[in-house]
Enzyme design. Structure first.
Site, mmCIF file in Angstrom:
data_model
loop_
_atom_site.group_PDB
_atom_site.id
_atom_site.type_symbol
_atom_site.label_atom_id
_atom_site.label_comp_id
_atom_site.label_asym_id
_atom_site.label_seq_id
_atom_site.Cartn_x
_atom_site.Cartn_y
_atom_site.Cartn_z
ATOM 1 N N GLU A 40 42.875 51.753 19.726
ATOM 2 C CA GLU A 40 44.173 51.996 19.655
ATOM 3 C C GLU A 40 44.888 51.749 18.362
ATOM 4 O O GLU A 40 45.896 52.271 17.944
ATOM 5 C CB GLU A 40 45.178 51.475 20.829
ATOM 6 C CG GLU A 40 44.726 51.845 22.112
ATOM 7 C CD GLU A 40 43.668 51.090 22.905
ATOM 8 O OE1 GLU A 40 43.727 51.057 24.161
ATOM 9 O OE2 GLU A 40 42.700 50.809 22.222
ATOM 10 N N ASP A 80 44.260 46.438 22.230
ATOM 11 C CA ASP A 80 44.426 47.529 22.998
ATOM 12 C C ASP A 80 45.507 47.479 23.885
ATOM 13 O O ASP A 80 45.940 46.302 24.406
ATOM 14 C CB ASP A 80 43.125 47.928 23.647
ATOM 15 C CG ASP A 80 42.575 46.553 24.692
ATOM 16 O OD1 ASP A 80 42.864 45.588 24.142
ATOM 17 O OD2 ASP A 80 42.290 46.941 25.661
ATOM 18 N N GLU A 81 45.810 48.450 24.674
ATOM 19 C CA GLU A 81 46.891 48.627 25.716
ATOM 20 C C GLU A 81 48.121 47.482 25.426
ATOM 21 O O GLU A 81 48.202 46.680 26.429
ATOM 22 C CB GLU A 81 46.011 48.258 27.036
ATOM 23 C CG GLU A 81 45.074 49.255 27.339
ATOM 24 C CD GLU A 81 43.967 48.773 28.698
ATOM 25 O OE1 GLU A 81 43.917 49.726 29.379
ATOM 26 O OE2 GLU A 81 44.000 47.702 28.758
ATOM 27 N N VAL A 82 48.881 47.890 24.592
ATOM 28 C CA VAL A 82 49.992 47.208 24.017
ATOM 29 C C VAL A 82 51.141 47.787 24.463
ATOM 30 O O VAL A 82 51.537 48.713 23.855
ATOM 31 C CB VAL A 82 49.645 46.686 22.655
ATOM 32 C CG1 VAL A 82 51.046 45.776 22.311
ATOM 33 C CG2 VAL A 82 48.529 45.849 22.155
ATOM 34 N N HIS A 105 47.371 41.732 26.713
ATOM 35 C CA HIS A 105 46.256 40.860 27.201
ATOM 36 C C HIS A 105 46.133 39.357 27.078
ATOM 37 O O HIS A 105 45.284 38.714 26.951
ATOM 38 C CB HIS A 105 45.014 41.509 26.948
ATOM 39 C CG HIS A 105 44.631 43.084 27.573
ATOM 40 N ND1 HIS A 105 44.094 43.120 28.709
ATOM 41 C CD2 HIS A 105 44.746 44.206 26.906
ATOM 42 C CE1 HIS A 105 44.207 44.506 28.862
ATOM 43 N NE2 HIS A 105 44.603 45.126 27.907
#
Length: 542
Positions: free
Chosen positions: A383, A332-334, A279
């Site tokens: 996460e 998150d969301e890596v 992000h």
């Protein structure tokens, strides 16, 4: 806060007046002594009430007492609430025929310490009774608090007890005498605002902060930066805000400082976030070396020391702006696939015998070290815990979002947790009704008392893909109020209420109160949140 002499005098007064109906509510309850719902949101911890109606003087005076009573923040809060109570009706008000029962508001604050930190005492006690006669010792209205922030919470409750009577054209307190003892259930009661997907002008952020104070929310989680835009000025790396959408959609250092100061005066913390290593594509608009390659623009380049120098510079600059003890580092969301597709990063990994998962852990832990060195407690999305929870710094606060059942696992490992289950507390999920927001319990699945204390609280999140200045407030409200009561009010009082009778009537009333205060809260019963009414009708039934 502990009982005072005034507490005992007031209870003796209530007992002597024969107000048995009032006494039976000295436990969490939902109705006044007259059998009407308690139109205070969130519902106080404990209260007694009566059957009298008291007229409030439009020239209500502040009598500030105690070491902290003279604080500027108390006087400013009093003026704000006096304006909210009286200004909408000032043109129509007329003198009370029998004089005023409440002509002054005494605010007693025990401490002059104005430090705002997580867990600050927000408790308060309110007494409201008729002035004059044998009851003069507690006549009028009194708020007692240990801190100025408790006093501010008490002023909000007092303001909600003041109602304009269209027949007498006076502001009145109904169901007096009131005695309220109140404090929050959780120390962290948050709202996330995303200013990367859409920019919010400072005045709009102020409106959000004001509305939070009405529901006693106390943490603005400012998700300032994301892959779409980087709107914040960072003096150490001045090209970073080249990642903003435009030059007019930016926040200067002074803007951010002003927002923090504005929030503090309302007892609200500002928890800032930079989401790393994913992000973060917008960072490279100002410093392309932060990208692993032109075709791999996030996650940030884990192999470069420059990446961590920039993170250190950002956090050092932000530490001068954001005094709150918690700082959100995202995580998150890596999606690490392109690290393996970038030759120099792949070589770096090979030299250290690291997988991309190892590199993700390395990045998060190194960012945590930078934040901790700056005396911040790191907050990370869940996460990080799911991937390498055993390696997280023991100070870490894990922020749940993917679904239920995470906080029980987190606290079982001795870490702290914030609950934001997306299925219930993501406000951009427009099909989630208020009942589901209200029913979401931060302590679900946690029976051990010591582990329950590791849950700091919860947070509703307004992600900005489909929210901007045009619809933010009606997306937040009134559903955020359902979460606010869940996080403030004792569980036994929450559980005792009937959703379809008591709670919905009270939530309708609070939504109308927000509208009266200029907050564009959407109808309570919309199938999709933030939509306008489907037809004519009263604010109290839509």
């Amino acid at each position: 806060m502990p009982p005072t002499l005034l507490t005992y005098l007031f209870l003796a007064l209530v007992a002597g007046s024969g107000a048995a109906a009032a006494r039976r509510h000295w436990s969490p309850a939902n109705f006044t002594a007259s059998g009407n719902p308690v139109y205070i949101w969130p519902l106080p911890k404990n209260f007694t009430s009566g059957t009298q109606t008291l007229a409030v003087d439009p020239d209500l005076a502040l009598d500030a007492q105690g070491p902290g009573g003279g604080a500027a923040a108390v006087a400013e809060a009093f003026e704000r609430y006096r304006h909210l109570i009286f200004s909408p009706w000032a043109h129509a008000a007329r003198p009370a025929s029998g004089g005023y029962d409440v002509a002054r508001l005494t605010v007693v604050v025990a401490s002059n310490n104005e430090t705002l930190e997580l867990g600050v005492d927000e408790s308060y006690t309110i007494y409201i009774a008729a002035a004059g006669g044998g009851n003069s010792i507690v006549g009028g209205a009194t708020i007692e608090a240990n801190t100025i922030y408790g006093a501010i919470r008490g002023l909000e409750t007092f303001s909600q007890l003041c109602v304009f009577n269209y027949d007498t054209k006076n502001v009145e307190v109904r169901y007096a005498p009131w005695y309220i003892q109140d404090e929050p259930r959780f120390a962290f009661r948050g709202l996330l605002l995303d200013t990367s997907r859409h920019y919010y002008p400072v005045d709009v952020i102020k409106q959000v902060i004001d509305s939070m104070s009405f529901a006693k929310l106390n943490v603005l989680h400012w998700h300032i930066i994301d892959e779409q835009s980087f709107p914040l000025e960072i003096p150490s790396y001045p090209n970073l805000w080249k990642g903003s959408y435009s030059k007019s959609e930016r926040y200067t250092v002074e803007d951010a400082q002003y927002i923090v100061s504005y929030a503090k005066k309302r007892g609200i913390h500002v928890m800032a976030e930079i989401d790393v290593p994913g992000h973060a594509e917008s960072w490279g608009n100002g410093y392309p070396k932060l990208w692993p390659s032109p075709s791999c623009t996030e996650p940030l380049d884990v192999s470069s020391n420059f990446t961590f120098e920039v993170i250190s510079g950002i956090l050092s600059d932000m530490r001068k702006i954001f005094p709150f003890g918690l700082f959100h580092l995202g995580g998150d969301e890596v999606y690490t696939g392109c690290w393996n597709l970038t030759p120099h990063v792949k070589q770096w990994l090979g030299e250290r015998n690291m997988t991309t998962k190892d590199a993700y852990k390395y990045f998060v832990l190194r960012a945590q070290e930078i934040a901790i060195h700056l005396n911040w407690i790191p907050v990370n999305w869940e996460e990080t815990f799911n991937s390498f929870g055993e390696n997280l710094n023991p100070l870490t606060v894990v922020h749940n979002w993917l679904g239920p059942g995470v906080c029980p696992k987190v606290v079982a490992k001795g870490l702290r947790c914030i609950m934001s289950n997306q299925g219930a507390w993501y406000l951009d999920h427009l099909d989630v009704p208020w009942e589901e927001v209200y029913a979401e319990e931060p302590l679900a699945g946690i029976s051990d008392t010591a582990q329950q204390k590791l849950v700091l609280g919860g947070e509703v999140c307004l992600w900005g893909e489909t929210a901007d200045t045009s619809d933010a407030l009606q997306t937040i409200w009134p559903r955020a109020a359902a979460a606010a009561e869940r996080m403030w009010t004792p569980l036994e009082a929450i559980s005792a209420q009937d959703l379809e009778t008591t709670v919905i009537a009270r939530l309708h009333y609070f939504r109308c109160l927000l509208n009266h205060r200029g907050v564009a809260a959407a109808p309570v019963t919309n199938f999709y949140a933030r939509r306008p009414p489907i037809g004519p009708g009263s604010c109290f039934i839509q």
